[in-house]
Each structure stands twice: as C-alpha cells, then as structure tokens.
Design an enzyme around this catalytic site. Sequence first.
Site, PDB file in Angstrom:
ATOM      1  N   CYS A  82       0.125   3.567   4.853  1.00 22.99           N
ATOM      2  CA  CYS A  82      -0.567   2.978   5.937  1.00 22.99           C
ATOM      3  C   CYS A  82       0.047   3.534   7.323  1.00 22.99           C
ATOM      4  O   CYS A  82      -0.057   4.770   7.565  1.00 22.99           O
ATOM      5  CB  CYS A  82      -0.410   1.365   5.941  1.00 22.99           C
ATOM      6  SG  CYS A  82      -1.614   0.612   7.031  1.00 22.99           S
ATOM      7  N   HIS A 193      -3.571   1.276   0.801  1.00 22.07           N
ATOM      8  CA  HIS A 193      -2.335   0.640   0.441  1.00 22.07           C
ATOM      9  C   HIS A 193      -2.200   0.751  -1.257  1.00 22.07           C
ATOM     10  O   HIS A 193      -2.986   0.035  -1.853  1.00 22.07           O
ATOM     11  CB  HIS A 193      -2.206  -0.879   0.717  1.00 22.07           C
ATOM     12  CG  HIS A 193      -1.977  -1.266   2.205  1.00 22.07           C
ATOM     13  ND1 HIS A 193      -0.718  -1.317   2.542  1.00 22.07           N
ATOM     14  CD2 HIS A 193      -3.075  -1.315   3.323  1.00 22.07           C
ATOM     15  CE1 HIS A 193      -0.769  -1.592   3.944  1.00 22.07           C
ATOM     16  NE2 HIS A 193      -2.103  -1.563   4.137  1.00 22.07           N
ATOM     17  N   GLU A 195      -0.170  -0.118  -3.264  1.00 19.30           N
ATOM     18  CA  GLU A 195       0.423  -1.331  -3.851  1.00 19.30           C
ATOM     19  C   GLU A 195      -0.745  -2.356  -4.032  1.00 19.30           C
ATOM     20  O   GLU A 195      -0.491  -3.392  -4.873  1.00 19.30           O
ATOM     21  CB  GLU A 195       1.566  -1.776  -3.217  1.00 19.30           C
ATOM     22  CG  GLU A 195       1.327  -2.346  -1.941  1.00 19.30           C
ATOM     23  CD  GLU A 195       1.131  -1.699  -0.539  1.00 19.30           C
ATOM     24  OE1 GLU A 195       1.028  -2.203   0.540  1.00 19.30           O
ATOM     25  OE2 GLU A 195       1.031  -0.209  -0.807  1.00 19.30           O
TER      26      GLU A 195
END
Length: 213
Positions: A82, A193, A195
């Site tokens: 990010c 992202h 994750e």
Amino acid sequence: MTIAVIDYGMGNLHSVAKALEHVTHENVVITDDSRSIRGASRLVLPGQGAIRDCMGELQRNELQGLVQEVLRAQAKPLLGICVGQQMLMEESEENGGVACLGHLPGHVRHFGRDLRDAQNQRLKVPHMGWNRVTQHHPHPLWAGIEDDARFYFVHSYYVEAQEDSDIFGTTEYGGHTAHVATGRGPVFAVQFHPEKSARDGLRLLENFVTWTP
C-alpha cells in the site's frame, strides 16, 4: 529465518503479520528495533493513511536511514504494501508534495476528480474494493496467480514508475494506468492489500516468503 514487519507507527501491521503466519512456519515479528530489522532475513514495509504522516513517522522513529540502508544493500527481500509501495518512489503529489525514499524512479499521482468509466459512469475516489491486476512482466511472486486476478485496493494516489522494467502489475481506473506492482532486484511492492485479497493475496505472500532473488 525471521520475517520482520517494520513498525514505524503506521500501517495494518497485525493483519499483515497474521496473514504471513498463515502461509509460513517461519518466525514473524512486528518490530521497530534496528538490530532485529538488520538481522531479519526478509522485511515487510507496510503503510496506511497519508504519505506525509508515514514519512514523518519513519523519520521520527529513526528508521528512514535504516530502511534506505537496507534498500541500498540489496541483501534481502523486501515487500512494500500500500503506502509502503508509494514510499519507495521519489516523490508524491499528496499533501502538496512529499519527498519519498527514492529507491525507484517515478512519482505518486492523484487520481483526480470527476473520474469516469468506459460507460461514462462516475467513479469514486478513493479507489476502494476489488480490481483486476494485469501482470505487466513475469515475476516469481506471480507464481500460481492467474493474469488479471482480482486484488483488494484502498487508495486515492497511485504509482507512476519511470522505468518499464520496474513495472510488474497494472490496474486501470478512471482512464489511469496505475502501476500497482513494482520492484527491482530483491524489492517488490504492491499498492493492493494482499492480506485482504483472499486466496491470491495469500499466494503472493507465500511466494514472497520462499522467494530467492
């Protein structure tokens, strides 16, 4: 092997660490300790929020010089996530202009206002949600991930890399081609992202922890 998530006070640290722990049995630590960062075998540079705040906290915590030292040495893999991707560039337009780490030539641009899609429908800024990522060049971190796979984004500014060889993934939004995966040598960075990007995001993290540049 230890994977260090660099803690300079910004970023979704615990979500990133948990996702890494899900894909590896190696030790994952969240740390601001210079000795631990230097001793780690792999590093993750996260980021979230305004880039001025991220760069300011990196300096305030006396970590900017250390990160630049690691980048210059090119001795271990580093994954930017990010704003962590944006920080690797030379400068960002955000907050009236912010000098970044300068590891890769290029700038961070604002999407602008009154964005429209191909059907002339208004698009929102920030660019938030799932979007396709086109693999611009092959890379080991794309292993097992199909071209044009969807990843999760939250951003109002995007990377515009200067060198084509540094661009590994792109996303189209509002007429802009955002360079959402960039890197050079042992450094790879993504605007999305991983994750939060389900199976393909976890696969990218798994590829990172086994990557030998």
